[in-house]
Motif scaffolding. Structure first.
Motif, mmCIF file in Angstrom:
data_model
loop_
_atom_site.group_PDB
_atom_site.id
_atom_site.type_symbol
_atom_site.label_atom_id
_atom_site.label_comp_id
_atom_site.label_asym_id
_atom_site.label_seq_id
_atom_site.Cartn_x
_atom_site.Cartn_y
_atom_site.Cartn_z
ATOM 1 N N SER A 134 -8.669 39.660 127.415
ATOM 2 C CA SER A 134 -9.529 40.455 128.304
ATOM 3 C C SER A 134 -11.002 40.269 127.954
ATOM 4 N N ILE A 135 -11.302 40.063 126.684
ATOM 5 C CA ILE A 135 -12.702 39.804 126.318
ATOM 6 C C ILE A 135 -13.161 38.492 126.933
ATOM 7 N N GLU A 136 -12.278 37.534 126.824
ATOM 8 C CA GLU A 136 -12.603 36.226 127.378
ATOM 9 C C GLU A 136 -12.871 36.350 128.873
ATOM 10 N N ALA A 137 -12.005 37.074 129.559
ATOM 11 C CA ALA A 137 -12.155 37.232 131.008
ATOM 12 C C ALA A 137 -13.473 37.917 131.342
ATOM 13 N N SER A 138 -13.830 38.943 130.588
ATOM 14 C CA SER A 138 -15.096 39.638 130.862
ATOM 15 C C SER A 138 -16.267 38.710 130.639
ATOM 16 N N ASP A 139 -16.210 37.929 129.581
ATOM 17 C CA ASP A 139 -17.312 37.006 129.314
ATOM 18 C C ASP A 139 -17.453 36.004 130.448
ATOM 19 N N MET A 140 -16.315 35.519 130.935
ATOM 20 C CA MET A 140 -16.334 34.581 132.046
ATOM 21 C C MET A 140 -17.015 35.219 133.244
ATOM 22 N N ASN B 105 -21.814 59.592 139.707
ATOM 23 C CA ASN B 105 -21.526 58.933 140.972
ATOM 24 C C ASN B 105 -21.220 57.449 140.788
ATOM 25 N N SER B 106 -22.010 56.814 139.929
ATOM 26 C CA SER B 106 -21.766 55.391 139.682
ATOM 27 C C SER B 106 -20.381 55.177 139.103
ATOM 28 N N ILE B 107 -20.029 56.045 138.186
ATOM 29 C CA ILE B 107 -18.698 55.907 137.573
ATOM 30 C C ILE B 107 -17.631 56.066 138.643
ATOM 31 N N LYS B 108 -17.849 57.040 139.502
ATOM 32 C CA LYS B 108 -16.840 57.273 140.541
ATOM 33 C C LYS B 108 -16.667 56.031 141.395
ATOM 34 N N ASN B 109 -17.792 55.435 141.763
ATOM 35 C CA ASN B 109 -17.693 54.232 142.587
ATOM 36 C C ASN B 109 -17.003 53.110 141.832
ATOM 37 N N ASP B 110 -17.393 52.969 140.583
ATOM 38 C CA ASP B 110 -16.847 51.850 139.816
ATOM 39 C C ASP B 110 -15.368 52.022 139.521
ATOM 40 N N LEU B 111 -14.910 53.259 139.521
ATOM 41 C CA LEU B 111 -13.485 53.470 139.265
ATOM 42 C C LEU B 111 -12.637 52.876 140.377
ATOM 43 N N SER B 112 -13.235 52.714 141.561
ATOM 44 C CA SER B 112 -12.458 52.101 142.630
ATOM 45 C C SER B 112 -12.928 50.690 142.928
ATOM 46 N N HIS B 113 -13.624 50.087 141.982
ATOM 47 C CA HIS B 113 -14.134 48.728 142.178
ATOM 48 C C HIS B 113 -12.981 47.741 142.251
ATOM 49 N N SER B 114 -13.252 46.629 142.872
ATOM 50 C CA SER B 114 -12.188 45.639 143.014
ATOM 51 C C SER B 114 -11.896 44.925 141.707
ATOM 52 N N SER B 115 -12.905 44.792 140.870
ATOM 53 C CA SER B 115 -12.676 44.063 139.623
ATOM 54 C C SER B 115 -12.178 45.023 138.555
ATOM 55 N N GLN B 116 -11.106 44.648 137.874
ATOM 56 C CA GLN B 116 -10.543 45.561 136.869
ATOM 57 C C GLN B 116 -11.474 45.706 135.686
ATOM 58 N N HIS B 117 -12.323 44.707 135.481
ATOM 59 C CA HIS B 117 -13.217 44.817 134.335
ATOM 60 C C HIS B 117 -14.286 45.876 134.563
ATOM 61 N N VAL B 118 -14.734 45.952 135.805
ATOM 62 C CA VAL B 118 -15.706 46.998 136.113
ATOM 63 C C VAL B 118 -15.051 48.366 135.991
ATOM 64 N N GLN B 119 -13.821 48.437 136.498
ATOM 65 C CA GLN B 119 -13.098 49.700 136.356
ATOM 66 C C GLN B 119 -12.969 50.081 134.886
ATOM 67 N N LEU B 146 -3.614 56.347 137.028
ATOM 68 C CA LEU B 146 -2.440 56.339 136.160
ATOM 69 C C LEU B 146 -1.235 55.752 136.876
ATOM 70 N N LYS B 147 -1.282 55.839 138.197
ATOM 71 C CA LYS B 147 -0.125 55.330 138.934
ATOM 72 C C LYS B 147 -0.373 53.918 139.425
ATOM 73 N N ALA B 148 -1.496 53.323 139.037
ATOM 74 C CA ALA B 148 -1.821 51.972 139.520
ATOM 75 C C ALA B 148 -0.781 50.979 139.033
ATOM 76 N N SER B 149 -0.807 49.812 139.596
ATOM 77 C CA SER B 149 0.205 48.829 139.221
ATOM 78 C C SER B 149 -0.261 47.966 138.063
ATOM 79 N N ASN B 150 -1.515 48.047 137.734
ATOM 80 C CA ASN B 150 -2.087 47.170 136.726
ATOM 81 C C ASN B 150 -1.973 47.833 135.349
ATOM 82 N N LYS B 155 -3.351 51.664 130.893
ATOM 83 C CA LYS B 155 -3.477 52.085 129.500
ATOM 84 C C LYS B 155 -4.832 52.758 129.289
ATOM 85 N N LYS B 156 -5.859 52.233 129.973
ATOM 86 C CA LYS B 156 -7.171 52.856 129.802
ATOM 87 C C LYS B 156 -7.229 54.213 130.490
#
Lengths: 154, 792
Positions: A134-140, B105-119, B146-150, B155-156
């Motif tokens: 996951s770190i690698e992915a974030s860096d990318m 507000n930013s956090i709220k928006n980012d929680l539904s972001h498309s990228s999991q890293h932003v979430q 918590l009910k997401a598929s990812n 875990k986070k």
């Protein structure tokens, strides 16, 4: 849960600080001062556990850096030693033979790795490979954005 | 404005600064540049600037002006800026700052972001510094995630939920159903988060406990899979499969099995399996075993399992690794009360740990040893503890000393042993014992009357070898003072005889008196002891006299006062000296809390009979030994303290009166205040007026009128007026009332102050007016002579 995690050098200079409980600046400074004095005063072959106020302090020395964390009463100290070790392993994997200078010059990356490993004072992932991926992915992701941004606009 | 350098360059420059001042200069320049850049419009270097600021912040310099920049960066769309922005938020913002609300507000928006890293950035920040309001706002989002598929997000989200539950326990209900379902996940990270969430829910709310007890079989199964599964490279640590998860599950089982038989039964087998199969050669395995032992001891486990647990701890005690020894002693400390016999088996190892190099291990070993002392092993344990006391680090000394005293008091096999032990402690660590040790020891010594000779010999020898330990010095001085005659006699069965002359003893005491190592209290003890010896020795009384008179001009006020009093005892009251300095009786232990100056003590009144005053001596001997002879004391006459002196001072007793300022002289003159005679000056029809003179001096008198009524009915409206010749001044105090009850049930008193130049002229005319049986009356009385009080 872990209350805080500190990394400091043999001279007492702070290299990383992570607080898992809200505290005033003054309290933080006091804790840093107390930890550095207490841990640096320990002799070489003594045990890695201390008692401070109502917390258990677990520390381990890796080369020139001391990793020190404060635990609550119910937490397992031996496991905390393993947690510290796991974090060092992660840093080592990322930087390749990590040393103190790596952490000094790339402190924000050390924080990113920590944030993938610990959250809210608890472990969030127990698999080394998973964290590394996951770190690698974030860096990318970061580089891709920057590359995109730095491309000439024509 | 100078072009700002990139982060690494700045760090290099700062590290290159040779002095603190140089570093400060560099940082100030950089901060100024950063501040200027923040104020500018959007440019490409924002994340670099914030990173630089965060570095400066870590060095300890103020960085609050970066807070708004964090908020701005978080709202940016670039991932790199968000990353640094969130890091900055975690470092610079906490729930006490106002700016933290702006990122909700930013956090709220980012929680539904498309990228999991932003979430994940948003989740991490929320779990790190989310305030209660933010948590309340965002809790539904977390519950959805918590009910997401990812599983990465799940875990986070689980740990975020843990943070929310810690901040606002009431919101725990929201997460209970999801927590349940998360247990069936395969991903270790999610499982770990779920276990922590359930632990937190159960700790906050006992209802959840009942609900989650149903999951015990599921948890047991997961644990079994972990323990018996083969090698799994992903989670393996030193041969243990995912020790982090194992420890967390064990901790949850502990909470679920506490005080519940059914749940405890369900996990018995598992715990036995883990306890026997886990390899503890490395820390990971030991961590799991440690948690297992804690769980076994806390739930309602069967006795076989408990024995197994204690044995594991015993094995840990023998481990080479100091950490594991420390851990085992901590756990043994917790169970020593409940499983005393099991822990006793390991007493030998624990006592050996007292000799360990490590201070933490020593501390644990000391506490455990003190807990393990019992009547059966007191002698051997005390030997070890005394040995420990002589070599232990200074911070443990007072704890060890008081522990030894407690143990000695509870289990002492004989008085002599007890006294020996206390003496040993005083010699080794006298400076670290508590203050009440000295009186306690003195009380003990007086109680062991057949050992007086032995005790005083031992103390004398200790005193002449070393006078640094003040408690020892004080006790020794007291004993030598009391039992000096036994010391001088020389023979004593239990010790090798040593000839002690009077000069030797006085030398020793004078050394204490003159040494600058002695505290004022010790010097007081020594002076009193010297004084007491004046009745117990024959040849050197003059020497004592000279010492006492020299100290009459000592700078220390306390010593000076004593010396002056003792001097007086030599000069004027030599006839009383023997009686005053007599041996003290056994002190009653229970009342050692009261002090000398307790006015409510009854036995004062018994003094007129010549009977020894045994139980009267309710004082702490140590401090009161001085007050004992503090004849100028401002509370009750201390002469009461010694017994058998009634023959010489029969009258000295009853002065519990207000004449406390009167000193020794008055008391000894037999001047107790017998009540001044009262004269009846008027008597008519049942009303009688008495007169009493107090406190007469050459120029003033206090006269008290007492009116009493022997008729059948009350006298009301009683009023007294007085007139005196011109040469006399009169001052009337308020009467106590104007109603005199019938049949002598009560009186009215009135005090009059008279001052005059010539006593011969003192005359008074008194007019009484009152109503008796319905009739008003008025009477006049002339008083020509006033009775003189008892003393002249």
């Amino acid at each position: 849960m872990m209350r805080f995690l500190l990394l400091f050098s043999r001279q007492g200079k702070l290299r990383l600080q992570k607080w898992f409980l809200p505290m005033t600046e003054r309290e933080k400074k006091k804790i840093i001062r107390d930890m550095t004095t207490m841990v640096l005063a320990r002799k070489p072959r003594t045990c890695n556990f201390l008692h401070w106020r109502d917390l258990k302090i677990v520390y381990k020395r890796y080369a020139s850096l001391y990793f020190c964390c404060g635990l609550e009463d119910q937490d397992n100290e031996l496991l905390a030693l393993e947690v510290l070790h796991r974090y060092v392993e992660l840093l080592d994997k990322y930087f390749g033979s990590v040393c103190e200078l790596d952490i000094i010059f790339n402190f924000e990356k050390a924080y990113f790795i920590l944030d993938e490993f610990l959250m809210g004072g608890e472990i969030q992932e127990t698999s080394k490979q998973s964290i590394a991926k996951s770190i690698e992915a974030s860096d990318m992701l970061q580089e891709t954005m920057e590359e995109y941004m730095s491309k000439p606009a024509f | 404005m100078s072009p700002s350098v990139c982060l690494q360059e700045m760090i290099r420059v700062i590290r290159g600064a040779r002095t603190q001042g140089e570093e400060r200069g560099v940082i100030q320049r950089e901060c100024a540049a950063i501040r200027a850049q923040f104020r500018q419009a959007d440019n490409g270097g924002r994340s670099h600037n914030l990173a630089k600021l965060l570095y400066v912040h870590m060095l300890g310099y103020p960085a609050h002006f970066g807070q708004m920049e964090c908020v701005r960066l978080i709202a940016s769309s670039k991932y790199s800026e968000k990353r640094i922005g969130y890091l900055g938020a975690m470092m610079l913002l906490d729930e006490k700052q106002d700016a933290s609300l702006l990122i909700t507000n930013s956090i709220k928006n980012d929680l539904s972001h498309s990228s999991q890293h932003v979430q994940s950035l948003a989740l991490c920040t929320l779990a790190c510094m989310g305030s209660a309001e933010m948590c309340r706002d965002l809790a539904p989002e977390i519950e959805r995630l918590l009910k997401a598929s990812n599983s990465y997000i799940k875990k986070k989200a689980a740990l975020c939920a843990v943070h929310i539950v810690r901040k606002i326990p009431e919101l725990g209900e929201m997460f209970t159903p999801s927590a349940h379902s998360l247990l069936s996940e395969k991903n270790h990270g999610v499982l770990h988060g779920a276990v922590i969430l359930i632990t937190e829910l159960c700790e906050r709310n006992p209802d959840n406990l009942k609900q989650f007890r149903k999951s015990v079989p599921e948890l047991v199964q997961i644990m079994k899979n972990l323990v018996t599964s083969g090698y799994s490279p992903e989670h393996n640590v030193a041969g243990i499969s995912d020790p982090f998860l194992q420890v967390r599950i064990l901790r949850l089982l502990r909470i679920l099995g506490r005080n519940n038989d059914a749940a405890s039964d369900a996990m018995n087998d598992l715990l036995a399996q883990v306890a026997t199969n886990t390899d503890s050669s490395k820390t990971a395995g030991s961590a799991v075993l440690y948690e297992t032992v804690l769980t076994i001891m806390d739930i309602r486990s069967e006795s076989g399992l408990r024995v197994l647990a204690v044995n594991i701890l015993g094995r840990f005690l023998l481990n080479n690794d100091r950490n594991i020894r420390y851990i085992s002693m901590t756990s043994l400390q917790k169970i020593v009360q409940t499983d005393h016999t099991a822990v006793q088996r390991h007493r030998g190892t624990i006592v050996d740990c007292l000799k360990d190099q490590d201070a933490s291990v020593k501390r644990r070993a000391l506490e455990l040893s003190l807990a393990l002392v019992s009547a059966a092993n007191i002698r051997s344990m005390m030997k070890e503890l005394l040995l420990f006391l002589s070599t232990c680090p200074p911070e443990l000394r007072s704890h060890a000393a008081s522990g030894i005293f407690n143990a000695a008091e509870r289990y002492a096999p004989s008085q002599r042993w007890h006294i020996d032990t206390i003496l040993h402690v005083l010699v080794t660590a006298g400076g670290d014992v508590r203050d009440e040790t000295v009186p306690n020891l003195i009380q003990l010594i007086t109680a062991a009357s057949e050992l007086h000779c032995y005790t005083v010999h031992k103390l004398y020898r200790a005193l002449i070898s070393d006078i640094v330990q003040q408690s020892l010095v004080q006790v020794a001085c007291w004993c030598i003072g009391e039992y000096g005659d036994l010391l001088l006699k020389g023979e004593c069965e239990e010790i090798t005889p040593m000839q002690v002359t009077e000069d030797d003893v006085l030398d020793a005491l004078e050394t204490v008196l003159q040494s600058h190592m002695s505290t004022p209290t010790s010097r007081g003890f020594a002076l009193t002891a010297i004084m007491k010896l004046s009745t117990r020795i024959t040849n050197n009384v003059d020497r004592i006299r000279s010492v006492v008179s020299i100290y009459g001009s000592c700078i220390d006020v306390e010593l000076q006062q004593r010396a002056v009093e003792y001097n007086a005892l030599f000069k004027k009251y030599d006839h009383m000296r023997a009686a005053v300095l007599e041996r003290m009786p056994v002190i009653d232990r229970n009342s050692s809390g009261q002090t000398n100056g307790d006015p409510s003590v009854e036995p004062m009144k018994e003094f007129n009979q010549p009977k020894p005053v045994q139980g009267v001596l309710i004082q702490e001997p140590a401090n009161q030994v001085c007050d004992l002879l503090d004849l100028l004391g401002d509370s009750n006459p201390p002469l009461l303290v010694t017994n058998d002196h009634t023959s010489t001072a029969p009258n000295s007793t009853n002065s519990t009166s207000s004449n406390v300022q009167d000193n020794l002289l008055d008391l000894l003159g037999g001047l107790e205040p017998t009540p001044a005679p009262s004269v009846t000056v008027f008597e008519k029809g049942g009303l009688s007026l008495k007169l009493q003179c107090d406190q007469q001096t050459e120029t003033s008198t206090t006269v008290t009128f007492t009116a009493s009524n022997s008729t059948q009915s009350d006298i009301t409206g009683f009023n007294l007026q007085a007139a005196v010749p011109k040469s006399v001044q009169l001052q009337m105090k308020a009467p106590s009332g104007d109603l005199i009850p019938a049949q002598g049930c009560g009186t009215v008193t009135q005090t009059v102050l008279l001052s005059y130049t010539n006593k011969a002229n003192l005359k008074m005319r008194v007019r009484l007016s009152y109503s008796s049986q319905g009739t008003a009356c008025q009477d006049m009385v002339q008083i020509d002579s006033f009775p003189s009080p008892a003393w002249s």
